[in-house]
Design an enzyme around this catalytic site. Sequence first.
Site, PDB file in Angstrom:
ATOM      1  N   ASP A  15       8.903 -11.908  10.612  1.00 21.53           N
ATOM      2  CA  ASP A  15       8.569 -11.463   9.405  1.00 21.53           C
ATOM      3  C   ASP A  15       7.710 -12.907   8.982  1.00 21.53           C
ATOM      4  O   ASP A  15       8.430 -14.070   8.916  1.00 21.53           O
ATOM      5  CB  ASP A  15       9.723 -11.419   8.506  1.00 21.53           C
ATOM      6  CG  ASP A  15       9.341 -11.267   7.029  1.00 21.53           C
ATOM      7  OD1 ASP A  15       8.416 -11.619   6.606  1.00 21.53           O
ATOM      8  OD2 ASP A  15      10.341 -11.042   6.065  1.00 21.53           O
ATOM      9  N   VAL A  38       2.365  -6.578   3.846  1.00 16.11           N
ATOM     10  CA  VAL A  38       2.883  -8.062   4.124  1.00 16.11           C
ATOM     11  C   VAL A  38       2.679  -8.786   2.497  1.00 16.11           C
ATOM     12  O   VAL A  38       3.182  -9.645   2.384  1.00 16.11           O
ATOM     13  CB  VAL A  38       2.107  -8.522   5.280  1.00 16.11           C
ATOM     14  CG1 VAL A  38       0.455  -8.804   5.121  1.00 16.11           C
ATOM     15  CG2 VAL A  38       2.668  -9.909   5.534  1.00 16.11           C
ATOM     16  N   ASP A  39       1.511  -8.159   1.865  1.00 18.68           N
ATOM     17  CA  ASP A  39       1.074  -8.879   0.638  1.00 18.68           C
ATOM     18  C   ASP A  39       2.302  -8.812  -0.111  1.00 18.68           C
ATOM     19  O   ASP A  39       2.713  -9.496  -1.023  1.00 18.68           O
ATOM     20  CB  ASP A  39       0.154  -8.028   0.129  1.00 18.68           C
ATOM     21  CG  ASP A  39      -0.680  -8.887  -1.170  1.00 18.68           C
ATOM     22  OD1 ASP A  39      -0.276  -9.836  -1.381  1.00 18.68           O
ATOM     23  OD2 ASP A  39      -1.670  -7.969  -1.668  1.00 18.68           O
ATOM     24  N   GLY A 124      -2.539  -2.424   8.956  1.00 18.45           N
ATOM     25  CA  GLY A 124      -1.655  -1.529   8.223  1.00 18.45           C
ATOM     26  C   GLY A 124      -2.295  -0.720   7.475  1.00 18.45           C
ATOM     27  O   GLY A 124      -2.893   0.276   7.902  1.00 18.45           O
ATOM     28  N   TYR A 126      -4.928  -0.842   5.971  1.00 19.89           N
ATOM     29  CA  TYR A 126      -6.353  -0.550   6.022  1.00 19.89           C
ATOM     30  C   TYR A 126      -6.620   0.229   7.105  1.00 19.89           C
ATOM     31  O   TYR A 126      -7.972   0.274   7.449  1.00 19.89           O
ATOM     32  CB  TYR A 126      -6.975  -1.985   5.639  1.00 19.89           C
ATOM     33  CG  TYR A 126      -6.877  -2.414   4.283  1.00 19.89           C
ATOM     34  CD1 TYR A 126      -6.371  -1.542   3.157  1.00 19.89           C
ATOM     35  CD2 TYR A 126      -7.468  -3.619   3.889  1.00 19.89           C
ATOM     36  CE1 TYR A 126      -6.505  -2.118   1.829  1.00 19.89           C
ATOM     37  CE2 TYR A 126      -7.534  -4.082   2.518  1.00 19.89           C
ATOM     38  CZ  TYR A 126      -7.150  -3.315   1.847  1.00 19.89           C
ATOM     39  OH  TYR A 126      -6.978  -3.769   0.222  1.00 19.89           O
TER      40      TYR A 126
END
Length: 182
Positions: A15, A38-39, A124, A126
Amino acid sequence: MLTIDRCTLEARVADITTLDVDAIVNAANTSLLGGGGVDGAIHRAAGRELLHECETLGGCATGDAKLTRGHRLPARYVIHAVGPVWRGGTHGEPDLLASCYQRSLEVAREVNCASIAFPAISCGIYRFPADEAVRIAIDTVLENLPRMPQLQSVIFACFDHAMFERYHTELRGRQAPPSKPI
Ligand code: ADP
């Protein structure tokens, strides 16, 4: 793991928010105001102060990257890079993805980072094809290393084992073959 001069490139299942490096890269969107994947994880771990700092930046173009502090993260900085949405590959997506890595490294150099961790930008939500994205990520980092004398460690943080295997295989493929005995 691949070592070029003084810099190691390695894949890790991790992570990215837990990594104690000078800078982690965020796969952000053009608003820079948080999102999924992740953002979202980075914003949750860094706290509201990260959002407040992002609000001052005026967004970010696709292919570009902008710097903030890491706030509550172990990382000193977050470099917010905006990857392309995959639209079949004929809309400049490979160049825009390469530009994300290039601009992130330029920003890291400006603040003298010795260690940086990247997620698999655009892989991901995108939907960029992962094998091609991994090649672009490694190629672009390797191309930029001669201009990054301060850089000692590049980590490709993979959320799952399948992504780790892609980076691992690609990095192993770049290893110079052992020299033949004379
Ligand atoms: P994008 O919108 O650029 O596609 P995503 O966040 O949807 O960005 O996904 C990018 C990659 O980051 C994916 O491979 C996803 O599995 C991975 N990812 C998601 N969360 C984390 C995390 N906390 N640490 C590292 N990688 C993550």
